[in-house]
Design a protein around this motif. Sequence first.
Motif, PDB file in Angstrom:
ATOM      1  N   TYR A 111       0.824  -1.199   0.000  1.00  0.00           N
ATOM      2  CA  TYR A 111       0.000   0.000   0.000  1.00  0.00           C
ATOM      3  C   TYR A 111       0.861   1.254   0.000  1.00  0.00           C
ATOM      4  CZ  TYR A 111      -3.803  -3.168   1.295  1.00  0.00           C
ATOM      5  OH  TYR A 111      -4.715  -4.176   1.312  1.00  0.00           O
ATOM      6  N   ASP A 112       0.245   2.375  -0.469  1.00  0.00           N
ATOM      7  CA  ASP A 112       0.930   3.669  -0.384  1.00  0.00           C
ATOM      8  C   ASP A 112       0.829   4.180   1.052  1.00  0.00           C
ATOM      9  OD1 ASP A 112      -1.577   5.251  -0.017  1.00  0.00           O
ATOM     10  OD2 ASP A 112      -1.965   4.609  -2.088  1.00  0.00           O
ATOM     11  N   THR A 113       1.504   5.270   1.329  1.00  0.00           N
ATOM     12  CA  THR A 113       1.590   5.778   2.700  1.00  0.00           C
ATOM     13  C   THR A 113       0.232   6.167   3.255  1.00  0.00           C
ATOM     14  OG1 THR A 113       3.830   6.571   2.274  1.00  0.00           O
ATOM     15  CG2 THR A 113       2.686   7.502   4.172  1.00  0.00           C
ATOM     16  N   PHE A 114      -0.597   6.836   2.436  1.00  0.00           N
ATOM     17  CA  PHE A 114      -1.920   7.245   2.910  1.00  0.00           C
ATOM     18  C   PHE A 114      -2.761   6.028   3.297  1.00  0.00           C
ATOM     19  CE2 PHE A 114      -6.419   7.659   1.724  1.00  0.00           C
ATOM     20  CZ  PHE A 114      -6.818   8.606   2.666  1.00  0.00           C
ATOM     21  N   THR A 115      -2.789   5.028   2.419  1.00  0.00           N
ATOM     22  CA  THR A 115      -3.602   3.840   2.679  1.00  0.00           C
ATOM     23  C   THR A 115      -3.098   3.081   3.896  1.00  0.00           C
ATOM     24  OG1 THR A 115      -4.063   3.652   0.308  1.00  0.00           O
ATOM     25  CG2 THR A 115      -4.506   1.713   1.670  1.00  0.00           C
ATOM     26  N   ALA A 116      -1.779   2.941   3.996  1.00  0.00           N
ATOM     27  CA  ALA A 116      -1.202   2.237   5.142  1.00  0.00           C
ATOM     28  C   ALA A 116      -1.558   2.948   6.445  1.00  0.00           C
ATOM     29  CB  ALA A 116       0.315   2.133   4.987  1.00  0.00           C
ATOM     30  N   ALA A 117      -1.489   4.288   6.440  1.00  0.00           N
ATOM     31  CA  ALA A 117      -1.819   5.048   7.648  1.00  0.00           C
ATOM     32  C   ALA A 117      -3.295   4.921   7.987  1.00  0.00           C
ATOM     33  CB  ALA A 117      -1.444   6.513   7.444  1.00  0.00           C
ATOM     34  N   ARG A 118      -4.140   4.821   6.964  1.00  0.00           N
ATOM     35  CA  ARG A 118      -5.574   4.694   7.192  1.00  0.00           C
ATOM     36  C   ARG A 118      -5.939   3.303   7.716  1.00  0.00           C
ATOM     37  NH1 ARG A 118      -9.971   3.023   4.180  1.00  0.00           N
ATOM     38  NH2 ARG A 118      -8.636   2.506   2.405  1.00  0.00           N
ATOM     39  N   LEU A 119      -5.233   2.286   7.211  1.00  0.00           N
ATOM     40  CA  LEU A 119      -5.581   0.908   7.566  1.00  0.00           C
ATOM     41  C   LEU A 119      -4.989   0.436   8.884  1.00  0.00           C
ATOM     42  CD1 LEU A 119      -5.221  -0.992   4.145  1.00  0.00           C
ATOM     43  CD2 LEU A 119      -7.329  -0.413   5.356  1.00  0.00           C
ATOM     44  N   ILE A 120      -3.882   1.005   9.300  1.00  0.00           N
ATOM     45  CA  ILE A 120      -3.160   0.394  10.425  1.00  0.00           C
ATOM     46  C   ILE A 120      -3.990   0.324  11.711  1.00  0.00           C
ATOM     47  CG2 ILE A 120      -2.040   2.520  11.222  1.00  0.00           C
ATOM     48  CD1 ILE A 120       0.474   0.689  11.731  1.00  0.00           C
ATOM     49  N   THR A 121      -4.898   1.287  11.896  1.00  0.00           N
ATOM     50  CA  THR A 121      -5.713   1.232  13.119  1.00  0.00           C
ATOM     51  C   THR A 121      -6.722   0.085  13.074  1.00  0.00           C
ATOM     52  OG1 THR A 121      -7.196   2.888  12.148  1.00  0.00           O
ATOM     53  CG2 THR A 121      -5.473   3.674  13.649  1.00  0.00           C
ATOM     54  N   GLN A 122      -6.948  -0.485  11.881  1.00  0.00           N
ATOM     55  CA  GLN A 122      -7.826  -1.647  11.781  1.00  0.00           C
ATOM     56  C   GLN A 122      -7.148  -2.937  12.234  1.00  0.00           C
ATOM     57  OE1 GLN A 122      -9.893  -2.121   8.043  1.00  0.00           O
ATOM     58  NE2 GLN A 122     -10.066   0.095   7.738  1.00  0.00           N
ATOM     59  N   SER A 123      -5.885  -2.838  12.603  1.00  0.00           N
ATOM     60  CA  SER A 123      -5.164  -4.039  13.043  1.00  0.00           C
ATOM     61  C   SER A 123      -5.331  -4.294  14.537  1.00  0.00           C
ATOM     62  CB  SER A 123      -3.676  -3.911  12.710  1.00  0.00           C
ATOM     63  OG  SER A 123      -3.082  -2.861  13.457  1.00  0.00           O
ATOM     64  N   ILE A 124      -5.916  -3.345  15.273  1.00  0.00           N
ATOM     65  CA  ILE A 124      -6.059  -3.553  16.716  1.00  0.00           C
ATOM     66  C   ILE A 124      -7.012  -4.720  16.969  1.00  0.00           C
ATOM     67  CG2 ILE A 124      -5.616  -1.111  17.134  1.00  0.00           C
ATOM     68  CD1 ILE A 124      -8.538  -0.816  17.896  1.00  0.00           C
ATOM     69  N   PRO A 125      -6.874  -5.451  18.057  1.00  0.00           N
ATOM     70  CA  PRO A 125      -7.725  -6.616  18.324  1.00  0.00           C
ATOM     71  C   PRO A 125      -9.149  -6.203  18.699  1.00  0.00           C
ATOM     72  CG  PRO A 125      -6.251  -6.218  20.177  1.00  0.00           C
ATOM     73  CD  PRO A 125      -5.829  -5.281  19.091  1.00  0.00           C
ATOM     74  N   VAL A 126     -10.099  -7.060  18.364  1.00  0.00           N
ATOM     75  CA  VAL A 126     -11.504  -6.734  18.617  1.00  0.00           C
ATOM     76  C   VAL A 126     -11.794  -6.622  20.118  1.00  0.00           C
ATOM     77  CG1 VAL A 126     -12.377  -7.734  16.487  1.00  0.00           C
ATOM     78  CG2 VAL A 126     -12.146  -9.176  18.503  1.00  0.00           C
ATOM     79  N   GLU A 127     -11.007  -7.285  20.950  1.00  0.00           N
ATOM     80  CA  GLU A 127     -11.275  -7.214  22.390  1.00  0.00           C
ATOM     81  C   GLU A 127     -11.148  -5.783  22.916  1.00  0.00           C
ATOM     82  OE1 GLU A 127      -8.527  -9.421  24.797  1.00  0.00           O
ATOM     83  OE2 GLU A 127      -6.829  -8.966  23.483  1.00  0.00           O
ATOM     84  N   TYR A 128     -10.460  -4.921  22.171  1.00  0.00           N
ATOM     85  CA  TYR A 128     -10.291  -3.540  22.600  1.00  0.00           C
ATOM     86  C   TYR A 128     -11.571  -2.728  22.411  1.00  0.00           C
ATOM     87  CZ  TYR A 128      -7.968   0.942  23.383  1.00  0.00           C
ATOM     88  OH  TYR A 128      -7.599   2.172  23.903  1.00  0.00           O
TER      89      TYR A 128
END
Length: 549
Positions: free
Chosen positions: A233-250
């Motif tokens: 991914y490009d920088t914008f997409t990577a920055a947008r997606l990375i917060t979707q990596s947090i676990p659902v328990e949070y």
Amino acid sequence: MKDVIYITGHKNPDTDSICAALAYSEFKNKTGTATAIPVRLGEINRETKFILEHFGVEPPQLIETVKLQVADLNIDNIAPIAPDISLKMAWNLMKRNNVKTLPVTDESGVLIGVVSVSSLTSSYMDVWDNCILSKSGTKLENILDTLSAKPIYVHGENPNFLGKIIVTAMGPNSVKGLIEEGDIAICGDREDTQEIIVASKASLMIVTGNHDIKESLIENAKKLGCSIITTPYDTFTAARLITQSIPVEYVMAKDNLISFSTEDFVEDIKDVMLETRYRSYPVVNTENMVVGSISRYHLISKNKKKVILLDHNELGQSVHGIEDAEILEIIDHHRIADVQTGNPIYFRNEPVGSTSTIVGSIFFENGIRPSKKAAGVLCAAIISDTLLFKSPTSTLVDKLVLKRLAGIADIDVEKFAKEMFKAGTSLKDRTAEDVFHQDFKIFNLSDMKIGVSQINTMDMESFLPIKDEMTSLMKSKVERENFNILIFVLTDIFNEGSEIMVEGPNKEIVEKTFDIKLGKDSVYLPGVLSRKKQIIPPLTTTIANHKSS
């Protein structure tokens, strides 16, 4: 709704009630498409226990109600998710399965939370602080999956990312002023920026565009403990997606969870759904393990539990919740009482000595041979209900059916009857409560509530130690449960008569019926063996005449 038919006798089941249900279930399973399950509405008495053990037959399943339960519905079979999967994976699972919520379970499958579309979107739309990966304990595996990334170097087995997330879209000098040890840095292919990130001891460097990393930089990263991954991914997409990596328990809901048990009654969960209005709810079993989810549309089903009644057709004697079930058939040999149905049904009522006689006849009429075990229990029930043809309810049909069944079961009727009666009729070491409720039935005659308990014995003397206890029990039951008349019938099988005890405010009706005088003691009625034929019919006549006078 599961395609099951429950076949049941009456409450406080006697031998005929249990054995007829067992055998008729075999018949229905041989001739029908639905699964027939024999059930019972109480404990098995000594006689019946002896019979089942003799023929090697398992007792029917004990049930308390036929009200519709969650377990009877075709709920959604949705696999629960683990608490450490990413928001992105949870979102993809929801889209794939077209659901709005997912249950979250621990390693044992026990419910610990619920994640919904609203919790995912609201958390994603909120203003995120840049330390979210640290606060949520996000694992590298989640980041790799979310960013479709590949690892270049991973420091340690389970690296922790304790710093903030920064996007290094500025010059090297500006980066130096922002990045701190432990941070997660997203960068492009500028080698000078990459070197500053590693030198600053960032915990993770994410290189966008799948650019190659110099070997010298990788070696330096190993020394300084900086993990490196690359993403297409490009920088914008990577920055947008990375917060979707947090676990659902949070983000999952874990306090005041609303879930339903497979044992819950459908009528009870409707109000909860109306008050809370979630799209769906987790369903757990008795061990609190998730087995699926339920929504409002599941409750639209008009299906009811399907039931066949044997050896009774009176509401007071039937299973709890029968008014909410669908009665398919009734097979009985008693008077026609007050069971009502919404549709026409198969109703077979014959003046024979045992319901098991009718069930045996049904096998033979359809050209089906019952198994040796089924034939055996039917034989035992006919012997029990007719007192080996000493009861006035006995008919020639009972004798003919018994003879044919005995041939299949390969039993000596006389010999077996003696063993069965001996095993089942001793009252030694039994309580009055146990004896009274062994075969107890309630009858509503006009507006009078009549209770009649009957027990057969070959040892009349064994009743004497509990006689006073029985009197106290009956008096208490009359007061607590508002009986007009309560009768205990102790039947002497071999001498062909019964001793009766009577309590209740209207016991003069019993005196008038049998032309006797009731004192504090019991009264012997010679020749009276049948509750169905020699007690209830004359009582009914006396009460009717009493009301009309």
